[in-house]
Design a protein around this motif. Structure first.
Motif, mmCIF file in Angstrom:
data_model
loop_
_atom_site.group_PDB
_atom_site.id
_atom_site.type_symbol
_atom_site.label_atom_id
_atom_site.label_comp_id
_atom_site.label_asym_id
_atom_site.label_seq_id
_atom_site.Cartn_x
_atom_site.Cartn_y
_atom_site.Cartn_z
ATOM 1 N N LEU A 1 -8.583 -16.651 -18.328
ATOM 2 C CA LEU A 1 -7.667 -15.541 -18.593
ATOM 3 C C LEU A 1 -8.183 -14.259 -17.957
ATOM 4 N N HIS A 2 -9.498 -14.040 -18.061
ATOM 5 C CA HIS A 2 -10.092 -12.830 -17.487
ATOM 6 C C HIS A 2 -9.975 -12.846 -15.964
ATOM 7 N N VAL A 3 -10.185 -14.035 -15.384
ATOM 8 C CA VAL A 3 -10.079 -14.165 -13.929
ATOM 9 C C VAL A 3 -8.655 -13.857 -13.481
ATOM 10 N N TRP A 4 -7.675 -14.382 -14.200
ATOM 11 C CA TRP A 4 -6.281 -14.107 -13.865
ATOM 12 C C TRP A 4 -5.994 -12.611 -13.955
ATOM 13 N N HIS A 5 -6.536 -11.965 -14.991
ATOM 14 C CA HIS A 5 -6.314 -10.534 -15.144
ATOM 15 C C HIS A 5 -6.886 -9.768 -13.960
ATOM 16 N N GLU A 6 -8.131 -10.116 -13.565
ATOM 17 C CA GLU A 6 -8.761 -9.434 -12.429
ATOM 18 C C GLU A 6 -7.965 -9.652 -11.149
ATOM 19 N N ALA A 7 -7.489 -10.894 -10.957
ATOM 20 C CA ALA A 7 -6.763 -11.214 -9.734
ATOM 21 C C ALA A 7 -5.413 -10.494 -9.680
ATOM 22 N N LEU A 8 -4.699 -10.528 -10.797
ATOM 23 C CA LEU A 8 -3.353 -9.956 -10.821
ATOM 24 C C LEU A 8 -3.351 -8.434 -10.785
ATOM 25 N N THR A 9 -4.448 -7.814 -11.220
ATOM 26 C CA THR A 9 -4.499 -6.347 -11.226
ATOM 27 C C THR A 9 -5.304 -5.791 -10.052
ATOM 28 N N SER A 10 -5.680 -6.651 -9.113
ATOM 29 C CA SER A 10 -6.413 -6.166 -7.947
ATOM 30 C C SER A 10 -5.515 -5.263 -7.100
ATOM 31 N N ARG A 11 -6.139 -4.397 -6.339
ATOM 32 C CA ARG A 11 -5.398 -3.425 -5.538
ATOM 33 C C ARG A 11 -4.411 -4.083 -4.589
ATOM 34 N N VAL B 1 -14.928 3.744 11.860
ATOM 35 C CA VAL B 1 -13.808 4.297 11.099
ATOM 36 C C VAL B 1 -14.365 4.728 9.750
ATOM 37 N N PRO B 2 -14.269 6.004 9.396
ATOM 38 C CA PRO B 2 -14.823 6.457 8.109
ATOM 39 C C PRO B 2 -14.262 5.657 6.940
ATOM 40 N N ASN B 3 -15.102 5.458 5.917
ATOM 41 C CA ASN B 3 -14.692 4.639 4.771
ATOM 42 C C ASN B 3 -13.396 5.135 4.147
ATOM 43 N N ALA B 4 -13.257 6.443 4.018
ATOM 44 C CA ALA B 4 -12.049 6.997 3.404
ATOM 45 C C ALA B 4 -10.809 6.648 4.226
ATOM 46 N N VAL B 5 -10.952 6.701 5.562
ATOM 47 C CA VAL B 5 -9.823 6.363 6.437
ATOM 48 C C VAL B 5 -9.511 4.875 6.328
ATOM 49 N N TYR B 6 -10.566 4.039 6.297
ATOM 50 C CA TYR B 6 -10.358 2.589 6.176
ATOM 51 C C TYR B 6 -9.649 2.244 4.871
ATOM 52 N N GLU B 7 -10.075 2.878 3.769
ATOM 53 C CA GLU B 7 -9.433 2.632 2.476
ATOM 54 C C GLU B 7 -7.961 3.045 2.533
ATOM 55 N N THR B 8 -7.691 4.179 3.147
ATOM 56 C CA THR B 8 -6.303 4.645 3.267
ATOM 57 C C THR B 8 -5.473 3.680 4.106
ATOM 58 N N LEU B 9 -6.047 3.213 5.216
ATOM 59 C CA LEU B 9 -5.336 2.253 6.063
ATOM 60 C C LEU B 9 -5.028 0.969 5.309
ATOM 61 N N SER B 10 -5.998 0.492 4.517
ATOM 62 C CA SER B 10 -5.785 -0.726 3.737
ATOM 63 C C SER B 10 -4.615 -0.554 2.774
ATOM 64 N N ILE B 11 -4.574 0.588 2.087
ATOM 65 C CA ILE B 11 -3.491 0.860 1.139
ATOM 66 C C ILE B 11 -2.143 0.917 1.860
ATOM 67 N N LEU B 12 -2.095 1.653 2.970
ATOM 68 C CA LEU B 12 -0.841 1.791 3.706
ATOM 69 C C LEU B 12 -0.369 0.448 4.261
ATOM 70 N N LEU B 13 -1.310 -0.364 4.740
ATOM 71 C CA LEU B 13 -0.954 -1.652 5.320
ATOM 72 C C LEU B 13 -0.388 -2.579 4.249
ATOM 73 N N MET B 14 -1.068 -2.677 3.104
ATOM 74 C CA MET B 14 -0.598 -3.543 2.012
ATOM 75 C C MET B 14 0.769 -3.082 1.507
#
Length: 318
Positions: free
Chosen positions: A160-170, A24-37
């Motif tokens: 605090l930085h870890v929380w920021h990274e976690a909360l703003t993850s895709r 599965v091409p990377n671009a398609v996989y990334e799109t599927l991940s976004i749509l699924l989430m």
């Protein structure tokens, strides 16, 4: 017959084992991940639309606490029995304390196919369990490092930085954003996109699992026998952890579908959010080992064996 989406995972696994050029091409996989989430979030938001029930908050807090308790309980097992160093024990405990959105999606499809009732807030379990394990294990890692090297400089990644990274993850932004949009707009507001997003949920999931099957074959074959302790841990941990989720769900009196999904989540291990957080904050950890355990062993064990078994447990007990 297993759910149709499981057949796509098996097809990807077979293709990987046969060294096929299927991918599965990377671009398609990334799109599927976004749509699924996003679709998972919208489903949860629709279920919450028109509800403002604060009575579920204690239940949600208890469920979220599993994200703290599970990795702390697994850490000594990984240190003493699996015989990992501190960094790798922290890494893998964080992966298993966090959860797999892919496993959640398969469990949700299974519950819906079986007609099992779901609490409206069930999608929130995914959000609540993804973050705490990452934060608590990174805190634990910094604590252990300071104990070993009292003169070591302060870690670059504060809590605090870890929380920021976690909360703003895709994944978190898409899930929480989807829940908010579904809750605010409801069925009427979402009607223009319902056929594409909600109607296409199983299609997104099937193609996502096709790629997961290919990735599993890549991670596990040839089988790294030298890590046999870790392989045994990754194969057995899902069933032990699922029983924890099952016990909590039954204790809270959740409907059958929600109990199944909570058991599936506690049995799962992250292979998207956790690797990114650990790679940034615990550079000494071997991410390959974590991916071998979480994606190479635990994910297929759950999808092919665990979820149907957890469903039978729930049907027998609820």
């Amino acid at each position: 017959m297993p759910d149709i989406v499981i057949a796509f995972f098996a097809l990807g696994l077979l293709a990987g084992l046969l060294k096929s050029d299927l991918k599965v091409p990377n671009a398609v996989y990334e799109t599927l991940s976004i749509l699924l989430m996003l679709t998972l979030g919208l489903k949860g938001g629709l279920a919450l639309h028109g509800r403002a029930d604060l009575a579920v908050l204690p239940d949600l807090l208890l469920i979220g606490s599993l994200g703290v308790l599970i990795p702390l309980a697994l850490y000594p097992v990984l240190k003493r029995w699996v015989r990992l160093g501190s960094a790798d024990a922290v890494s893998i405990a964080a992966h298993y304390g966090s959860v797999s959105a892919g496993t959640f999606a398969v469990a949700l499809a299974l519950a819906e196919r079986a007609g099992m009732p779901l609490a409206p807030e069930t999608t929130l379990y995914l959000v609540l369990l993804e973050l705490p394990a990452l934060v608590v294990m990174l805190w634990w890692y910094q604590r252990q490092k300071k104990r070993a090297h009292s003169d070591a400089p302060l870690a670059q990644h504060s809590a605090l930085h870890v929380w920021h990274e976690a909360l703003t993850s895709r994944s978190v932004l898409l899930l929480v954003g989807g829940v908010a949009i579904g809750w605010l707009y409801g069925p009427e507001g979402l009607a223009p996109i319902t056929p594409t997003l909600l109607g296409g949920f199983k299609t997104f999931l099937a193609l996502f699992l096709l790629e997961m099957g290919i990735c599993t074959a890549r991670a596990c074959f040839p089988l790294p026998i030298q890590h046999w302790r870790l392989l045994i841990f990754a194969a057995l941990a899902p069933f032990v952890l699922a029983s924890v989720g099952l016990a909590v769900g039954l204790g809270l009196g959740l409907p059958a579908g929600s109990v199944l999904i909570l058991a599936a989540l506690t049995a799962s291990a992250s292979y998207i959010a956790a690797p990114a957080a650990i790679r940034a904050s615990v550079p000494e950890a071997n991410i390959g080992l974590a991916m071998l355990a979480s994606l190479g062993v635990t994910f297929p064990v759950n999808v092919l064996i665990g979820l149907p078994l957890y469903q039978r447990w729930v049907e027998a007990l609820v």
